[in-house]
Write a protein that holds these residues in place. Structure first.
Motif, short mmCIF file in Angstrom:
data_model
loop_
_atom_site.label_atom_id
_atom_site.label_comp_id
_atom_site.label_asym_id
_atom_site.label_seq_id
_atom_site.Cartn_x
_atom_site.Cartn_y
_atom_site.Cartn_z
N HIS A 185 -13.80 10.89 -9.71
CA HIS A 185 -13.21 11.68 -8.65
C HIS A 185 -11.73 12.09 -9.00
N ASP A 186 -11.20 13.29 -8.66
CA ASP A 186 -9.98 13.49 -8.83
C ASP A 186 -9.05 13.33 -7.87
N TYR A 187 -9.14 12.70 -6.75
CA TYR A 187 -8.39 12.10 -5.63
C TYR A 187 -8.92 10.71 -4.95
N VAL A 188 -7.92 10.22 -4.81
CA VAL A 188 -8.41 8.70 -4.02
C VAL A 188 -7.34 8.79 -2.67
N ILE A 189 -8.07 8.87 -1.69
CA ILE A 189 -7.14 8.73 -0.17
C ILE A 189 -7.48 7.39 0.54
N ILE A 190 -6.41 6.70 0.39
CA ILE A 190 -6.63 5.17 1.01
C ILE A 190 -5.92 5.34 2.43
N ASP A 191 -7.03 4.72 3.23
CA ASP A 191 -6.62 4.66 4.71
C ASP A 191 -6.23 3.29 5.04
N THR A 192 -4.66 3.17 5.17
CA THR A 192 -4.29 1.72 5.45
C THR A 192 -4.44 1.35 6.79
N ALA A 193 -3.96 -0.09 6.92
CA ALA A 193 -3.92 -0.52 8.48
C ALA A 193 -2.91 0.04 9.05
N GLY A 194 -2.85 0.09 10.37
CA GLY A 194 -1.75 0.38 11.29
C GLY A 194 -1.39 -0.80 12.33
N ARG A 195 -0.38 -0.53 12.96
CA ARG A 195 0.18 -1.68 14.07
C ARG A 195 0.63 -0.90 15.10
N LEU A 196 0.71 -1.29 16.18
CA LEU A 196 1.22 -0.55 17.64
C LEU A 196 2.92 -0.48 17.28
N VAL A 198 6.00 -1.35 13.88
CA VAL A 198 6.65 -1.55 12.71
C VAL A 198 6.74 -3.10 12.64
N ASP A 199 6.01 -3.81 11.71
CA ASP A 199 6.52 -5.15 11.48
C ASP A 199 6.31 -5.54 10.23
N THR A 200 6.94 -6.92 9.92
CA THR A 200 7.03 -7.36 8.68
C THR A 200 5.68 -7.40 7.90
N GLU A 201 4.94 -8.05 8.39
CA GLU A 201 3.41 -8.18 7.95
C GLU A 201 2.82 -6.89 7.50
N LEU A 202 3.05 -5.96 8.41
CA LEU A 202 2.51 -4.59 7.97
C LEU A 202 3.06 -4.38 6.70
N MET A 203 4.11 -4.27 6.84
CA MET A 203 5.12 -3.62 5.63
C MET A 203 4.76 -4.42 4.38
N THR A 204 4.56 -5.72 4.50
CA THR A 204 4.23 -6.54 3.17
C THR A 204 3.04 -6.20 2.75
N GLU A 205 1.87 -6.21 3.41
CA GLU A 205 0.77 -5.55 2.98
C GLU A 205 0.60 -4.35 2.28
N LEU A 206 1.32 -3.21 3.15
CA LEU A 206 1.51 -1.82 2.48
C LEU A 206 2.16 -1.87 0.84
N LYS A 210 0.88 -0.59 -2.54
CA LYS A 210 1.66 0.31 -3.34
C LYS A 210 1.59 -0.05 -4.53
N LYS A 211 2.15 -1.37 -4.73
CA LYS A 211 2.32 -1.95 -6.10
C LYS A 211 0.96 -1.80 -7.01
N ILE A 212 -0.04 -2.30 -6.39
CA ILE A 212 -1.23 -2.30 -7.05
C ILE A 212 -1.88 -0.83 -7.39
N ASN A 238 10.09 4.68 5.66
CA ASN A 238 10.61 5.42 4.73
C ASN A 238 11.85 4.35 3.88
N ASP A 239 12.34 3.87 4.79
CA ASP A 239 13.41 2.61 4.21
C ASP A 239 12.43 1.78 3.57
N GLN A 240 11.39 1.35 3.81
CA GLN A 240 10.57 0.17 3.45
C GLN A 240 9.55 0.45 2.37
N LEU A 241 9.09 1.88 2.25
CA LEU A 241 8.04 2.25 1.33
C LEU A 241 8.40 3.52 0.50
N ASP A 242 9.55 4.03 0.80
CA ASP A 242 10.04 5.18 0.06
C ASP A 242 8.75 6.46 0.22
N ILE A 243 8.41 6.57 1.44
CA ILE A 243 7.36 7.65 1.51
C ILE A 243 7.48 9.00 0.79
#
Length: 449
Positions: A185-196, A198-206, A210-212, A238-243
């Motif tokens: 496959h030449d593209y992999v599109i990852i559908d990640t979790a969301g929240r109602l 922005v919270d620390t737990e979500l950003m840590t997981e994302l 991103k790292k892996i 953007n501040d936390q993930l550099d989109i």
């Protein structure tokens, strides 16, 4: 269309200055004030508006306007240029990894349309770029999200990698990428979790995903209808993930436009795609210059042409043209043409792409009655094959049968038959006129072709 209120205000404002043989500093000042109010009402970020107005005023009172033979037109060009620059300047291309697969992370809050957009993006990559995507279900907290992605994969006939709700999202992403490499496959599109929110737990997981995954793109999906809130969300992610870019959903809805006009200036990240409807083929590359032109009532002919090229079969179009020339155009051909036009999108949206359509008498605020078009289609489909080929044989009893089969009245059937006959006569006249113009050639084109 998105920006409708803003577009009306801006078009009304610049219309006052368009035809002026001479433009004074006072004219520019009044125009700038009205543009500022229109943008603030559209929920554009205050600082963004301030900077934009300063740039417009600075350029508009310069030599390029004051010494121009058409100062009004020059002012409009400046406003269009600055709106274009505000939204990113030019279309931002999607990344392609040096060694496949290219990995895209889809992030965003719940309710923004992230999972649906994941499916739309995969469809666009395959249809427009001839790619082979794999979808990855990493939202383990909502079983419905996994099911939704699997349903989308089934509809699109595309593989969806999932390990269910018990697995760790980081492990899912890691194994999915390995599987994508194995299956080429030449593209992999990852559908990640969301929240109602922005919270620390979500950003840590994302951050761990991103790292892996080491994604080539991180697309933030935001709902354009949330206005300034969408900009705040974009800033946080953007501040936390550099989109790397933004996908705006529901840009076809009743949105004031603040998000689209503010996000690039606030995050310095481009809007890459725009969701223009609920269907899986209604995701489009975002073109700032085309959007600026549409906002100012200058149309978007390039997008209209692209829609036609994508959805209209050139050979079929030429064959239909020849049939019209030779007066052999039938109701079967009519249905075929109607189907091709429908694939291009809602007719009111297509009309909105025509330059000046909003100012044309009868078209401004016109609502194209899709039900009426469906009615016409039902009448034609209720005819027999022979009737569609030879409408002249349709007598009173046949008309009653067609009306009953299509849920219409005999008078509606009569009206369609009359319009069809008049259209054929008109085409014959146009063909005869064309023959009289020696060496001109080219002929007429079917609607939207």
């Amino acid at each position: 269309m998105a920006f409708e209120g803003l577009a009306e205000r801006l078009q009304s404002t610049i219309k006052k200055i368009t035809g002026k043989g001479k433009v004074s500093e006072q004219d520019i000042k009044e125009m700038s004030r009205e543009i500022r109010l229109a943008l603030l009402e559209a929920d554009v970020n205050f600082k963004v508006v301030k900077d934009l107005i300063n740039r417009i005023k600075e350029r508009a009172v310069g030599q390029e306007v004051m010494e121009s033979l058409t100062p009004g037109q020059q002012v409009i060009k400046i406003v269009r240029d600055e709106l274009t620059e505000l939204m990113g300047g030019e279309n931002s291309k999607i990344a392609v990894a040096d060694r496949p697969p290219t990995i895209i992370m889809m992030v965003g809050l719940q309710g923004a349309g992230k999972t649906t957009t994941t499916g739309k993006l995969a469809n666009l990559l395959r249809k427009n770029y001839n790619r082979k995507p794999m979808l990855v279900a990493c939202d383990v907290y909502r079983p419905a999200a996994i099911k939704q992605l699997e349903t989308l994969g089934s509809q699109l006939d595309m593989p969806v990698f999932s390990l269910g709700t018990e697995a760790n999202p980081v492990d899912i992403a890691k194994q999915a990428i390995e599987k994508a490499k194995e299956d080429h496959h030449d593209y992999v599109i990852i559908d990640t979790a969301g929240r109602l929110h922005v919270d620390t737990e979500l950003m840590t997981e994302l951050g761990e995903i991103k790292k892996i995954a080491n994604p080539d793109e991180i697309f933030l999906v935001v709902d354009a209808m949330t206005g300034q809130d969408a900009v705040n969300v974009a800033e946080s992610f953007n501040d936390q993930l550099d989109i790397s870019g933004v996908v705006l959903t529901k840009l076809d809805g009743d949105t004031r436009g603040g998000a689209a006009l503010s996000i690039k200036a606030v995050t310095d990240k481009p809007i890459k795609f725009a969701g223009m409807g609920e269907k899986l083929d209604q995701l489009e590359p975002f073109h700032p210059e085309r959007m600026a032109s549409r906002i100012l009532g200058m149309g978007d002919v390039l997008s209209l042409i692209e829609k036609a090229q994508t959805n209209v079969d050139e050979k079929q179009a030429k064959a239909l043209e020849e049939k019209m020339r030779s007066m052999s155009f039938t109701f079967d051909d009519f249905l075929e043409q109607m189907d091709q036009v429908k694939q291009m999108g809602p007719l009111d949206e297509l009309l909105g792409m025509l330059p000046g359509a909003g100012k044309m008498k009868g078209l401004k605020n016109a609502q194209i009655d899709e039900k009426q078009l469906a009615q016409v289609e039902a009448i034609a489909k209720s005819m027999t094959k022979k009737e569609r080929q030879e409408p002249g044989i349709i007598n009173a009893s046949r008309k009653k049968r067609i009306a009953k089969g299509s849920g219409t009245t005999v008078s509606q059937v009569n009206r369609l038959l009359k319009q069809f006959d008049e259209m054929k006569k008109m085409m014959k006249q146009m063909t005869n006129m064309q023959k009289g113009k020696k060496g001109k050639g080219g002929g007429f084109k079917l609607p939207f072709m």
